[in-house]
Design a protein around this motif. Structure first.
Motif, PDB file in Angstrom:
ATOM      1  N   VAL A   1       0.856  -1.186   0.000  1.00 26.20           N
ATOM      2  CA  VAL A   1       0.000   0.000   0.000  1.00 26.20           C
ATOM      3  C   VAL A   1       0.891   1.234   0.000  1.00 26.20           C
ATOM      4  O   VAL A   1       1.679   1.442   0.921  1.00 26.20           O
ATOM      5  CB  VAL A   1      -0.935   0.009   1.226  1.00 26.20           C
ATOM      6  CG1 VAL A   1      -1.791   1.270   1.226  1.00 26.20           C
ATOM      7  CG2 VAL A   1      -1.813  -1.226   1.240  1.00 26.20           C
ATOM      8  N   LEU A   2       0.752   2.042  -1.036  1.00 25.33           N
ATOM      9  CA  LEU A   2       1.578   3.235  -1.190  1.00 25.33           C
ATOM     10  C   LEU A   2       0.704   4.469  -1.019  1.00 25.33           C
ATOM     11  O   LEU A   2      -0.004   4.867  -1.946  1.00 25.33           O
ATOM     12  CB  LEU A   2       2.239   3.246  -2.574  1.00 25.33           C
ATOM     13  CG  LEU A   2       3.032   1.983  -2.945  1.00 25.33           C
ATOM     14  CD1 LEU A   2       3.519   2.072  -4.385  1.00 25.33           C
ATOM     15  CD2 LEU A   2       4.187   1.787  -1.988  1.00 25.33           C
ATOM     16  N   PRO A   3       0.691   5.086   0.164  1.00 22.72           N
ATOM     17  CA  PRO A   3      -0.140   6.274   0.365  1.00 22.72           C
ATOM     18  C   PRO A   3       0.220   7.381  -0.621  1.00 22.72           C
ATOM     19  O   PRO A   3       1.396   7.622  -0.913  1.00 22.72           O
ATOM     20  CB  PRO A   3       0.161   6.683   1.807  1.00 22.72           C
ATOM     21  CG  PRO A   3       0.641   5.426   2.465  1.00 22.72           C
ATOM     22  CD  PRO A   3       1.397   4.697   1.397  1.00 22.72           C
ATOM     23  N   ALA A   4      -0.782   8.063  -1.113  1.00 28.85           N
ATOM     24  CA  ALA A   4      -0.564   9.130  -2.083  1.00 28.85           C
ATOM     25  C   ALA A   4       0.103  10.328  -1.416  1.00 28.85           C
ATOM     26  O   ALA A   4      -0.289  10.729  -0.318  1.00 28.85           O
ATOM     27  CB  ALA A   4      -1.893   9.564  -2.691  1.00 28.85           C
ATOM     28  N   PRO A   5       1.123  10.932  -2.051  1.00 27.03           N
ATOM     29  CA  PRO A   5       1.801  12.094  -1.454  1.00 27.03           C
ATOM     30  C   PRO A   5       0.971  13.362  -1.589  1.00 27.03           C
ATOM     31  O   PRO A   5       0.467  13.690  -2.661  1.00 27.03           O
ATOM     32  CB  PRO A   5       3.094  12.183  -2.270  1.00 27.03           C
ATOM     33  CG  PRO A   5       2.755  11.555  -3.586  1.00 27.03           C
ATOM     34  CD  PRO A   5       1.752  10.482  -3.304  1.00 27.03           C
ATOM     35  N   LEU A   6       0.843  14.091  -0.488  1.00 25.20           N
ATOM     36  CA  LEU A   6       0.140  15.364  -0.455  1.00 25.20           C
ATOM     37  C   LEU A   6       1.098  16.461  -0.013  1.00 25.20           C
ATOM     38  O   LEU A   6       2.177  16.188   0.522  1.00 25.20           O
ATOM     39  CB  LEU A   6      -1.035  15.307   0.534  1.00 25.20           C
ATOM     40  CG  LEU A   6      -2.106  14.238   0.304  1.00 25.20           C
ATOM     41  CD1 LEU A   6      -3.149  14.301   1.413  1.00 25.20           C
ATOM     42  CD2 LEU A   6      -2.763  14.405  -1.056  1.00 25.20           C
ATOM     43  N   THR A   7       0.701  17.710  -0.210  1.00 25.85           N
ATOM     44  CA  THR A   7       1.500  18.829   0.256  1.00 25.85           C
ATOM     45  C   THR A   7       1.179  19.131   1.721  1.00 25.85           C
ATOM     46  O   THR A   7       0.131  18.753   2.238  1.00 25.85           O
ATOM     47  CB  THR A   7       1.239  20.086  -0.593  1.00 25.85           C
ATOM     48  OG1 THR A   7      -0.162  20.385  -0.561  1.00 25.85           O
ATOM     49  CG2 THR A   7       1.681  19.853  -2.032  1.00 25.85           C
ATOM     50  N   ALA A   8       2.091  19.824   2.364  1.00 26.79           N
ATOM     51  CA  ALA A   8       1.939  20.159   3.783  1.00 26.79           C
ATOM     52  C   ALA A   8       1.202  21.486   3.905  1.00 26.79           C
ATOM     53  O   ALA A   8       1.789  22.533   4.203  1.00 26.79           O
ATOM     54  CB  ALA A   8       3.296  20.215   4.466  1.00 26.79           C
ATOM     55  N   THR A   9      -0.097  21.466   3.689  1.00 25.46           N
ATOM     56  CA  THR A   9      -0.911  22.671   3.795  1.00 25.46           C
ATOM     57  C   THR A   9      -1.100  23.040   5.260  1.00 25.46           C
ATOM     58  O   THR A   9      -0.957  22.201   6.157  1.00 25.46           O
ATOM     59  CB  THR A   9      -2.284  22.446   3.154  1.00 25.46           C
ATOM     60  OG1 THR A   9      -2.973  21.409   3.896  1.00 25.46           O
ATOM     61  CG2 THR A   9      -2.150  22.019   1.704  1.00 25.46           C
ATOM     62  N   PRO A  10      -1.445  24.293   5.551  1.00 21.54           N
ATOM     63  CA  PRO A  10      -1.743  24.665   6.950  1.00 21.54           C
ATOM     64  C   PRO A  10      -2.841  23.788   7.549  1.00 21.54           C
ATOM     65  O   PRO A  10      -2.792  23.468   8.742  1.00 21.54           O
ATOM     66  CB  PRO A  10      -2.185  26.123   6.837  1.00 21.54           C
ATOM     67  CG  PRO A  10      -1.487  26.634   5.613  1.00 21.54           C
ATOM     68  CD  PRO A  10      -1.466  25.479   4.657  1.00 21.54           C
ATOM     69  N   GLU A  11      -3.815  23.405   6.724  1.00 21.24           N
ATOM     70  CA  GLU A  11      -4.893  22.561   7.222  1.00 21.24           C
ATOM     71  C   GLU A  11      -4.363  21.191   7.629  1.00 21.24           C
ATOM     72  O   GLU A  11      -4.738  20.651   8.681  1.00 21.24           O
ATOM     73  CB  GLU A  11      -5.983  22.412   6.160  1.00 21.24           C
ATOM     74  CG  GLU A  11      -6.738  23.681   5.832  1.00 21.24           C
ATOM     75  CD  GLU A  11      -5.949  24.656   4.968  1.00 21.24           C
ATOM     76  OE1 GLU A  11      -6.312  25.851   4.947  1.00 21.24           O
ATOM     77  OE2 GLU A  11      -4.949  24.236   4.327  1.00 21.24           O
ATOM     78  N   ASN A  12      -3.497  20.615   6.816  1.00 16.59           N
ATOM     79  CA  ASN A  12      -2.933  19.309   7.158  1.00 16.59           C
ATOM     80  C   ASN A  12      -2.056  19.392   8.399  1.00 16.59           C
ATOM     81  O   ASN A  12      -2.140  18.542   9.297  1.00 16.59           O
ATOM     82  CB  ASN A  12      -2.133  18.756   5.984  1.00 16.59           C
ATOM     83  CG  ASN A  12      -3.013  18.226   4.867  1.00 16.59           C
ATOM     84  OD1 ASN A  12      -4.174  17.876   5.095  1.00 16.59           O
ATOM     85  ND2 ASN A  12      -2.478  18.161   3.662  1.00 16.59           N
ATOM     86  N   ILE A  13      -1.202  20.401   8.471  1.00 14.61           N
ATOM     87  CA  ILE A  13      -0.334  20.553   9.646  1.00 14.61           C
ATOM     88  C   ILE A  13      -1.176  20.756  10.899  1.00 14.61           C
ATOM     89  O   ILE A  13      -0.848  20.239  11.981  1.00 14.61           O
ATOM     90  CB  ILE A  13       0.642  21.722   9.446  1.00 14.61           C
ATOM     91  CG1 ILE A  13       1.607  21.409   8.287  1.00 14.61           C
ATOM     92  CG2 ILE A  13       1.436  22.001  10.723  1.00 14.61           C
ATOM     93  CD1 ILE A  13       2.478  22.573   7.887  1.00 14.61           C
TER      94      ILE A  13
END
Length: 389
Positions: free
Chosen positions: A34-46
């Motif tokens: 299982v390879l999780p999809a890469p996302l950007t480090a948005t303020p919402e994610n942080i």
């Protein structure tokens, strides 16, 4: 083995069934890739990250190139290696970046007595730190580390005995090594002479360090793959001179690898009897990277002497494991528990059918004020973790 791709929204998952590896627990098991999809480090994610009460995390430096190992000098300069880019970058207290070295496959680093020691796949070098934080002329100390194969991430430390310790991972997932230096901890004089094998049976101990004020060496050994979601659990070992840690014959907390026969006519039971088992274990496939011990300055008193380890994240488990930083809590000289310290880089996608991540944690270091630096290899970010009452 046939792998069938299935797309879950933004996450890609591959699975293979009935991969057989005889062992004392079962005769067959399922392997999930299982390879999780890469996302950007948005303020919402942080903002979704979970830390213990009083701790805060924020971006400190961005636009780093695949940051790996992180170390900090007494002057407060930060050094970040990038194996992919073949560089060491210095970051000063204002966050200004300066490339101070270019060398293919440079990875592990340690600073001792004003000297930066660094390692590639086969070589170890030493360079004095100049007053401005740049490096003086490098000296080649060791030239004959063995071929890496599957595990190329060499790391090193300087012990309280004033010796240089170098971790040399295995060339494979599980096999019998032809070179007796692979899957070991090696020890040298600081000038690169006097090589000796310190410990054996260590599959891939990237993160290791000495507990301050003691001679105790602890290392995080990454377990084997292709045995299912729950095996083999990751190992926290107390690494002692002359000890055997089992790989590839004895895995984790005593699991016997029935695929292999130990050398010199020994049985698996005999090999198990001489194997030193881990002091603690953690989730299989979490993939531990850098390990540091904390000094209590600027932190709650019960963190003093504890360790942190970064979990790079799994590819061979469903649900995925890792993608976090864990805390190893000590009572005196004894490691008692492992718990999440920074959690939430991994998340389920919309609808809960797949997985995504916005970091692959790797580097860890502590600043003089007690704050902790955490490197994200995926998005090229160096985070700063602070504590306020």
């Amino acid at each position: 083995m046939k792998l069938t791709p299935v797309v879950f929204f933004t996450a890609l998952a591959l699975s293979a069934s009935a991969q057989t590896m005889p062992n004392p627990q079962r005769d067959s098991h399922t392997v999930n890739v299982v390879l999780p999809a890469p996302l950007t480090a948005t303020p919402e994610n942080i903002g979704r990250l979970k830390l213990p009460a009083g701790f805060h995390i924020a971006k400190f430096v961005e636009e780093l190139d695949s940051p790996r190992v992180v170390v900090v000098s007494e002057a407060g300069n930060i050094y970040v290696s990038s194996r992919d880019a073949g560089t060491i970058t210095m970051i000063d207290g204002r966050g200004k970046k300066k490339k101070v070295l270019e060398l293919e496959n440079v990875h592990g680093m340690v600073i001792h007595a004003g000297i930066l020691y660094y390692v590639t796949i086969k070589q170890v070098y030493a360079a004095p730190l100049n007053p401005d934080g740049t490096l003086g002329a490098s000296k080649l100390l060791i030239t004959d580390l063995p071929d890496a194969g599957q595990h190329v991430d060499r790391t090193l430390a300087v012990g309280p005995d004033n010796k240089l310790y170098v971790s040399v991972g295995s060339t494979c997932n599980t096999c019998e090594e032809r070179n007796h230096i692979n899957s070991t901890m090696q020890r040298y004089n600081l000038d690169g002479s006097g090589r000796e094998t310190f410990a054996t049976g260590l599959r891939n101990t990237i993160g290791f360090n000495f507990k301050p004020g003691t001679k105790d060496l602890y290392g995080w050994d990454d377990g084997v793959d292709w045995m299912g979601d729950q095996e083999q659990r990751e190992e926290l070992n107390e690494i002692e001179q002359g000890k055997e840690y089992g790989w590839p014959y004895i895995l984790g907390n005593g699991l016997k690898n029935l695929y292999l026969t130990p050398p010199h006519g020994a049985t698996l039971d005999q090999w198990a009897a001489k194997t030193t088992l881990p002091v603690l274990t953690w989730n299989a496939h979490a993939s531990g990277m850098q390990l540091i011990f904390l000094k209590g300055t600027g932190l709650p008193s019960d963190f003093d002497g504890d360790a942190l380890a970064s979990m790079h994240g799994s590819w061979g488990a469903n649900p995925p494991s890792g993608y976090q930083v864990v805390r190893i809590h000590f009572e005196g000289s004894v490691a008692k528990t492992i718990t999440p310290f920074v959690d939430g880089f991994l998340m389920q996608t919309q609808g809960g059918s797949g997985w995504a991540r916005f970091a692959r944690p790797f580097g860890l270091a502590q600043m003089a004020d007690g704050s902790v630096l955490l490197g994200d290899e995926q998005n090229g970010i160096l985070y700063r973790i602070t504590y306020s009452r």
